[in-house]
Motif scaffolding. Structure first.
Motif, PDB file in Angstrom:
ATOM      1  N   ALA A 236       0.893  -1.231  -0.082  1.00 61.63           N
ATOM      2  CA  ALA A 236       0.000  -0.049  -0.143  1.00 61.63           C
ATOM      3  C   ALA A 236       0.970   1.248   0.034  1.00 61.63           C
ATOM      4  O   ALA A 236       0.505   2.319  -0.306  1.00 61.63           O
ATOM      5  N   ASP A 237       2.091   1.111   0.414  1.00 59.10           N
ATOM      6  CA  ASP A 237       2.840   2.119   0.732  1.00 59.10           C
ATOM      7  C   ASP A 237       3.684   2.498  -0.575  1.00 59.10           C
ATOM      8  O   ASP A 237       4.794   3.537  -0.809  1.00 59.10           O
ATOM      9  N   VAL A 238       3.786   1.690  -1.758  1.00 55.58           N
ATOM     10  CA  VAL A 238       4.869   1.741  -3.086  1.00 55.58           C
ATOM     11  C   VAL A 238       4.151   3.016  -3.695  1.00 55.58           C
ATOM     12  O   VAL A 238       3.119   3.300  -3.845  1.00 55.58           O
ATOM     13  N   ARG A 239       5.302   3.522  -4.621  1.00 52.91           N
ATOM     14  CA  ARG A 239       5.004   4.774  -5.472  1.00 52.91           C
ATOM     15  C   ARG A 239       4.253   4.336  -6.481  1.00 52.91           C
ATOM     16  O   ARG A 239       3.414   5.100  -7.016  1.00 52.91           O
ATOM     17  N   THR A 240       4.359   3.015  -7.084  1.00 52.98           N
ATOM     18  CA  THR A 240       3.852   2.673  -8.521  1.00 52.98           C
ATOM     19  C   THR A 240       2.953   1.293  -8.062  1.00 52.98           C
ATOM     20  O   THR A 240       3.478   0.313  -7.709  1.00 52.98           O
ATOM     21  N   LEU A 241       1.762   1.273  -7.951  1.00 55.81           N
ATOM     22  CA  LEU A 241       1.144   0.081  -7.913  1.00 55.81           C
ATOM     23  C   LEU A 241       1.189  -0.904  -9.016  1.00 55.81           C
ATOM     24  O   LEU A 241       1.131  -0.321 -10.132  1.00 55.81           O
ATOM     25  N   PRO A 242       1.302  -2.255  -8.854  1.00 55.27           N
ATOM     26  CA  PRO A 242       1.364  -3.207  -9.754  1.00 55.27           C
ATOM     27  C   PRO A 242       0.009  -3.295 -10.485  1.00 55.27           C
ATOM     28  O   PRO A 242      -1.147  -2.699  -9.994  1.00 55.27           O
ATOM     29  N   ARG A 243      -0.053  -3.812 -11.665  1.00 56.75           N
ATOM     30  CA  ARG A 243      -1.170  -4.017 -12.258  1.00 56.75           C
ATOM     31  C   ARG A 243      -2.285  -5.180 -11.675  1.00 56.75           C
ATOM     32  O   ARG A 243      -3.398  -4.925 -11.512  1.00 56.75           O
ATOM     33  N   GLU A 244      -1.662  -6.194 -11.191  1.00 55.18           N
ATOM     34  CA  GLU A 244      -2.143  -7.412 -10.583  1.00 55.18           C
ATOM     35  C   GLU A 244      -1.350  -7.932  -9.498  1.00 55.18           C
ATOM     36  O   GLU A 244      -0.283  -7.951  -9.681  1.00 55.18           O
TER      37      GLU A 244
END
Length: 397
Positions: A236-244
């Motif tokens: 939840a804290d990452v800069r870019t969320l993965p697609r899946e």
């Protein structure tokens, strides 16, 4: 009837990590020289039969789920052990009928049963240890009891990692490390899996996907010590969320509430998570994913899913201390983070999601490293070990 040299004893026929590792191991050992005895019915019997492995079920009224050793107190352990010892006497007749010359117990419960079974059958007992016997898992008192019992009843020990072996008493006992091996197709030198991802749709590209298209897999039983809740908070804290994101794994016994908790977290945090439930073979998910995350918060005994992910071409993040330290060379074929450290895990995720070239570099090196864990090598190690037991003869097929 065939005469079997080594009989492997399992207290459960559910397809968990240790049982699947045993399936691969006995499949790679000399043909016709192994059999597996279970104390309950379950999917593992079918999987063994599909590979032509002789199996037996010794049906009984003892439910191993009533003796959850990692949660029981000393008194509960002793009460449950009485039932296991009684069952061991019955098992001894089956071991003798199979004409075994060694009995290999694949768990702590199997070791207790096997002590009696081996005595009745007149064969040596070897304890195949898949769990670290430490207070982290069992508590201080139980860990001591189990170590002492193992030393007293087992002629030899096979451990799934150096870390696991270090958690045991082995003074004046034969001992060997045999890593849970992975299987490679005959003649496959590329360690590359071609083709699409089947039900998952698009396969991972030859390299890796762009940051915003990244796919992450977390593979393993949904249990608090496996750290899936920590992973969701770190993600939840990452800069870019993965697609899946795929959380691949089922629950055992009283862990269903943990899955419900994870689902609630994923929804509340707005994460693109799919819960697959139990999957017999997670390979298609690993081939589909760019990144595999192993996030146990306790030291992992080995971490065979780490090797499976490396074989499948994932860039791997795993936790230390524990077995993954024996697998991964940090920065060369994967990344290691401190178990339970959410900030470290977030930083590692950010680094891999953002750096497509780094993912590809780690994945390429990981494929090569996975070759060091070929189950054929593990089978040779175990076969040679059992052959060398005092007074043993081994019929090579």
């Amino acid at each position: 009837m065939n005469a079997f040299e080594a009989v492997f004893l399992a207290h459960t026929a559910a397809p968990s990590g240790a049982e699947l590792a045993t399936l691969r191991l006995v499949s790679a050992m000399p043909a016709g020289s192994t059999a597996v005895v279970y104390t309950e019915d379950g999917p593992m019997l079918r999987l063994m039969a599909e590979r032509g492995i002789e199996t037996r079920v010794v049906r009984n009224g003892f439910d191993s789920r009533t003796m959850t050793i990692d949660k029981a107190g000393v008194r509960s352990l002793l009460v449950g052990a009485t039932g296991l010892l009684r069952l061991g006497w019955t098992l001894g007749a089956t071991v003798r009928e199979l004409e075994a010359t060694v009995l290999v117990a694949g768990s702590t419960k199997a070791m207790l049963m096997g002590a009696v079974a081996a005595r009745r059958a007149g064969v040596p007992l070897v304890w195949h240890v898949h769990d670290r016997v430490s207070r982290d898992y069992f508590g201080r008192a139980l860990a001591l009891i189990i170590r002492v019992l193992g030393w007293v009843v087992a002629r030899g020990v096979i451990a799934n990692s150096r870390g696991t072996l270090a958690s045991l008493y082995t003074w004046r006992r034969r001992a060997v490390v045999a890593y849970p091996g992975v299987e490679f197709p005959a003649g496959d030198e590329s360690v590359e899996f071609a083709g699409d991802s089947g039900i998952l749709g698009d396969a991972r590209p030859q390299g890796q996907r762009p940051a915003t298209e990244t796919v992450i897999a977390v593979v393993g039983r949904l249990a608090p010590w496996k750290g899936q809740d920590l992973f969701l908070r770190a993600l939840a804290d990452v800069r870019t969320l993965p697609r899946e994101v795929f959380l691949v794994g089922g629950t055992f016994f009283d862990e269903q509430s943990y899955r419900a908790e994870l689902e609630m977290h994923a929804t509340a945090l707005g994460l693109p998570v799919t819960f697959t439930g139990h999957v017999d073979d997670p390979e298609s998910y690993l081939r589909h994913a760019d990144i595999l995350v192993h996030c146990s918060v306790l030291p992992e005994p080995f971490g065979q899913v780490v090797v499976e992910g490396m074989r499948a071409g994932c860039a791997v993040i795993a936790t230390r201390p524990g077995g993954p330290e024996e697998i991964i060379d940090p920065g060369v074929n994967g990344l290691l983070v401190t178990a339970g450290n959410r900030a470290e895990l977030t930083r590692a995720l950010d680094r891999l999601i953002a750096d497509r070239e780094l993912r590809a570099k780690l994945a390429d090196a990981a494929r090569l490293r996975s070759r060091d864990f070929d189950v054929a090598a593990s089978a040779r190690t175990v076969t040679n070990f059992l052959t060398g037991l005092p007074g043993k003869r081994w019929r090579r097929g």
